[in-house]
Design an enzyme around this catalytic site. Structure first.
Site, PDB file in Angstrom:
ATOM      1  CE  LYS A  11      -3.907   0.074   0.762  1.00  0.00           C
ATOM      2  NZ  LYS A  11      -5.720  -0.289  -0.379  1.00  0.00           N
ATOM      3  CB  THR A  58      -2.600  -3.329  -0.849  1.00  0.00           C
ATOM      4  OG1 THR A  58      -3.861  -3.343  -1.368  1.00  0.00           O
ATOM      5  CG2 THR A  58      -1.913  -3.888  -1.483  1.00  0.00           C
ATOM      6  NE  ARG A 177      27.875  29.831  -8.744  1.00  0.00           N
ATOM      7  CZ  ARG A 177      27.821  28.756  -9.504  1.00  0.00           C
ATOM      8  NH1 ARG A 177      27.261  28.664 -11.046  1.00  0.00           N
ATOM      9  NH2 ARG A 177      27.770  27.456  -8.847  1.00  0.00           N
ATOM     10  CD  GLN A 229      29.967  19.915  -9.561  1.00  0.00           C
ATOM     11  OE1 GLN A 229      29.573  21.511  -9.848  1.00  0.00           O
ATOM     12  NE2 GLN A 229      30.357  20.038 -10.976  1.00  0.00           N
ATOM     13  CG  HIS A 257      21.227  27.806 -14.085  1.00  0.00           C
ATOM     14  ND1 HIS A 257      22.120  28.558 -13.386  1.00  0.00           N
ATOM     15  CD2 HIS A 257      20.386  27.178 -14.223  1.00  0.00           C
ATOM     16  CE1 HIS A 257      22.284  26.356 -13.958  1.00  0.00           C
ATOM     17  NE2 HIS A 257      21.021  25.805 -15.078  1.00  0.00           N
TER      18      HIS A 257
HETATM   19  O1  LIG Z   1      27.946  24.655  -9.457  1.00  0.00           O
HETATM   20  C1  LIG Z   1      27.931  24.781 -10.546  1.00  0.00           C
HETATM   21  N1  LIG Z   1      28.357  23.400 -11.569  1.00  0.00           N
HETATM   22  C2  LIG Z   1      28.499  23.245 -12.475  1.00  0.00           C
HETATM   23  O2  LIG Z   1      28.608  22.442 -13.052  1.00  0.00           O
HETATM   24  C3  LIG Z   1      28.000  24.703 -13.239  1.00  0.00           C
HETATM   25  N2  LIG Z   1      28.022  24.056 -14.749  1.00  0.00           N
HETATM   26  C4  LIG Z   1      27.388  25.895 -15.291  1.00  0.00           C
HETATM   27  O3  LIG Z   1      27.026  25.906 -16.259  1.00  0.00           O
HETATM   28  N3  LIG Z   1      27.367  26.699 -14.089  1.00  0.00           N
HETATM   29  C5  LIG Z   1      27.592  25.481 -12.853  1.00  0.00           C
HETATM   30  N4  LIG Z   1      27.716  25.267 -11.783  1.00  0.00           N
END
Ligand SMILES: O=c1[nH]c(=O)c2[nH]c(=O)[nH]c2[nH]1
Length: 302
Positions: A11, A58, A177, A229, A257
């Site tokens: 369920k 269920t 940014r 990352q 973005h």
């Molecule tokens: O932090 C980011 N990692 C990316 O891999 C990436 N690729 C991108 O176009 N902008 C960003 N910003």
């Protein structure tokens, strides 16, 4: 001609709400969850021979969920998921594994005139706590805890430069940014031997959740981000350090973005680089950055 290769059933979307009443203190506490139960076992004939005798309906699974919620605490969700899983593999000899997912929704106690209200709550954010567990006969209980839908944004303190460039690259480097993401973070616990061991470490689940959330927010805010990352790796590393029983941490972060808008065509308005104040939030496409981070060396021990 054909054979059943894998099957599980149960369920989904069992909605559950529990009120805990502290008569002495005159306060009540509420928990709202959504539960999914999926069972595995000797159920093949229900598919291949229309043999319903092996089916724990269920609907029975849903009723069981309500009964177990009445008889047990439903927090932390890691513990309640293990209680449910344990019930199904112990009650039905032909059921060998139970997958239980619990989503815990937010109900935060209201503060009225600066004081916590005894029985009124608000939803102060759409972020959810999620638990995915598998209780498997003769193996134990594996649990992955998660936080999802935690929307965050910083208006500076994020850069992205030095990335690979070639004839396909149009993106400009930036040293300042906007960074925004909807955090999905997970942490996988060592395999527990059974419900008793899960019970014995029960306080650790809330501690880990609070630590993961705090580390995520603090690192997001304080890190002078070189990239999504690099920032998410720092978060993962700290969660592994804070919670010894966790073996792996994973993040999945969309890069939401916010584009600068060049308004120089209108009377030379300056709105790019250090003059940028008005941005265009983008819905899609979005970056999607994921990782799983584990410990170097031997596995964690109690
Ligand atoms: O932090 C980011 N990692 C990316 O891999 C990436 N690729 C991108 O176009 N902008 C960003 N910003």
């Amino acid at each position: 001609m054909s054979q059943l290769s894998y099957a599980r059933y149960g369920k989904d979307n069992i909605r559950l709400f529990k009120v805990e009443k502290d008569e002495k203190a005159g306060t009540q506490t509420v928990v709202e969850s959504t539960v999914c139960i999926l069972l595995e076992g000797d159920i093949e004939t229900s598919y291949t021979e229309a043999d319903n005798s092996v089916i724990v309906a269920t609907d029975t699974q849903k009723q069981t969920c309500y009964i177990l919620a009445k008889q047990n605490p439903i927090t932390p969700p890691e513990l309640f998921a293990s209680v449910i899983g344990d019930h199904f593999i112990k009650t039905y000899p032909h059921i060998h594994a139970a997958h239980v997912k619990i989503i815990q929704h937010k109900w935060t106690r209201m503060a009225i005139d600066g004081k916590p209200h005894p029985h009124s709550f608000l939803r102060d954010g759409e972020d959810i706590r999620v638990v995915e567990s598998v209780t498997r006969e003769n193996v134990g209980v594996s649990i992955r805890s998660k936080i999802e839908k935690l929307l965050v944004l910083k208006s500076t303190g994020s850069a992205f430069y030095g990335f690979h460039r070639d004839e396909y690259t149009q993106l400009q480097e930036t040293w300042d940014r906007i960074l925004s993401t909807e955090v999905e973070a997970g942490w996988a616990w060592k395999t527990f031997s059974g419900l008793d061991e899960v019970k014995s470490v029960a306080p650790k689940f809330d501690e880990a959740f609070n630590a993961a959330k705090e580390i995520t927010l603090k690192t997001f805010a304080l890190d002078n981000s070189a990239s999504v990352q690099a920032t998410m790796y720092k978060m993962s590393d700290q969660i592994l350090a804070a919670v010894p029983l966790v073996e792996a941490v994973d993040y999945s972060l969309p890069n939401k973005h916010y584009f600068e808008i060049d308004l120089s065509w209108h009377k030379g308005l300056k709105n790019t680089g250090k003059d940028a104040t008005v941005y265009a939030p983008q819905s899609n496409p979005n970056g999607l950055i994921q990782c799983t981070v584990t410990r170097k060396g031997p596995k964690s021990k109690l």
